[in-house]
Motif scaffolding. Structure first.
Motif, PDB file in Angstrom:
ATOM      1  N   THR A  31       0.835  -1.197   0.000  1.00 45.52           N
ATOM      2  CA  THR A  31       0.000   0.000   0.000  1.00 45.52           C
ATOM      3  C   THR A  31       0.866   1.240   0.000  1.00 45.52           C
ATOM      4  O   THR A  31       2.010   1.215   0.466  1.00 45.52           O
ATOM      5  CB  THR A  31      -0.923   0.053   1.232  1.00 45.52           C
ATOM      6  N   ASP A  33       0.491   5.888  -0.362  1.00 49.83           N
ATOM      7  CA  ASP A  33      -0.277   7.105  -0.580  1.00 49.83           C
ATOM      8  C   ASP A  33       0.624   8.160  -1.193  1.00 49.83           C
ATOM      9  O   ASP A  33       1.774   8.325  -0.778  1.00 49.83           O
ATOM     10  CB  ASP A  33      -0.851   7.646   0.734  1.00 49.83           C
ATOM     11  N   LYS A  35       0.559  12.303  -2.237  1.00 47.35           N
ATOM     12  CA  LYS A  35      -0.144  13.583  -2.152  1.00 47.35           C
ATOM     13  C   LYS A  35       0.643  14.634  -2.903  1.00 47.35           C
ATOM     14  O   LYS A  35       1.859  14.732  -2.758  1.00 47.35           O
ATOM     15  CB  LYS A  35      -0.283  14.042  -0.700  1.00 47.35           C
ATOM     16  N   GLN A  45      -4.658  13.512  -4.230  1.00 45.27           N
ATOM     17  CA  GLN A  45      -4.279  12.431  -3.317  1.00 45.27           C
ATOM     18  C   GLN A  45      -4.614  11.115  -4.002  1.00 45.27           C
ATOM     19  O   GLN A  45      -5.741  10.918  -4.467  1.00 45.27           O
ATOM     20  CB  GLN A  45      -5.022  12.528  -1.993  1.00 45.27           C
ATOM     21  N   SER A  47      -4.345   6.904  -3.492  1.00 49.37           N
ATOM     22  CA  SER A  47      -4.085   5.761  -2.620  1.00 49.37           C
ATOM     23  C   SER A  47      -3.890   4.530  -3.492  1.00 49.37           C
ATOM     24  O   SER A  47      -4.719   4.234  -4.354  1.00 49.37           O
ATOM     25  CB  SER A  47      -5.253   5.532  -1.668  1.00 49.37           C
ATOM     26  N   LEU A  48      -2.791   3.832  -3.272  1.00 53.87           N
ATOM     27  CA  LEU A  48      -2.459   2.655  -4.057  1.00 53.87           C
ATOM     28  C   LEU A  48      -2.476   1.411  -3.171  1.00 53.87           C
ATOM     29  O   LEU A  48      -1.961   1.434  -2.058  1.00 53.87           O
ATOM     30  CB  LEU A  48      -1.066   2.808  -4.679  1.00 53.87           C
ATOM     31  N   ARG A  49      -3.070   0.341  -3.684  1.00 49.16           N
ATOM     32  CA  ARG A  49      -3.056  -0.939  -2.989  1.00 49.16           C
ATOM     33  C   ARG A  49      -2.865  -2.041  -4.021  1.00 49.16           C
ATOM     34  O   ARG A  49      -3.559  -2.050  -5.039  1.00 49.16           O
ATOM     35  CB  ARG A  49      -4.355  -1.159  -2.234  1.00 49.16           C
TER      36      ARG A  49
END
Length: 76
Positions: A31, A33, A35, A45, A47-49
């Motif tokens: 995971t 993030d 910004k 922003q 968010s990567l998963r």
């Protein structure tokens, strides 16, 4: 390449293969993030998963405890 350097290189390759095997057998979640801000104002922003696993691990049948946890209350 000297014999010592070759031996160390061979051990590293085996270790990398073992590490990859363990990661694919059990799976790993990555995971992160990102910004983008200017003057303390967040503009973007992200968010990567990512789930990394082998197909056989993902398609393995669930055990009885996991099956009970997934059942809805009205499934009797």
């Amino acid at each position: 390449m000297s014999r010592v350097a070759q031996h160390v290189d061979d051990e590293r390759r085996v270790a990398l293969v073992d590490l990859l095997d363990r990661v694919l057998a059990g799976g790993v979640v990555i995971t992160g993030d990102i910004k983008l801000a200017i003057a303390d104002v967040d503009l973007v922003q992200i968010s990567l998963r990512a789930l990394i696993s082998s197909i056989s691990t993902l398609s393995a049948p669930l055990g009885p405890a996991a099956n009970r946890a997934l059942e809805t209350p009205g499934d009797d």
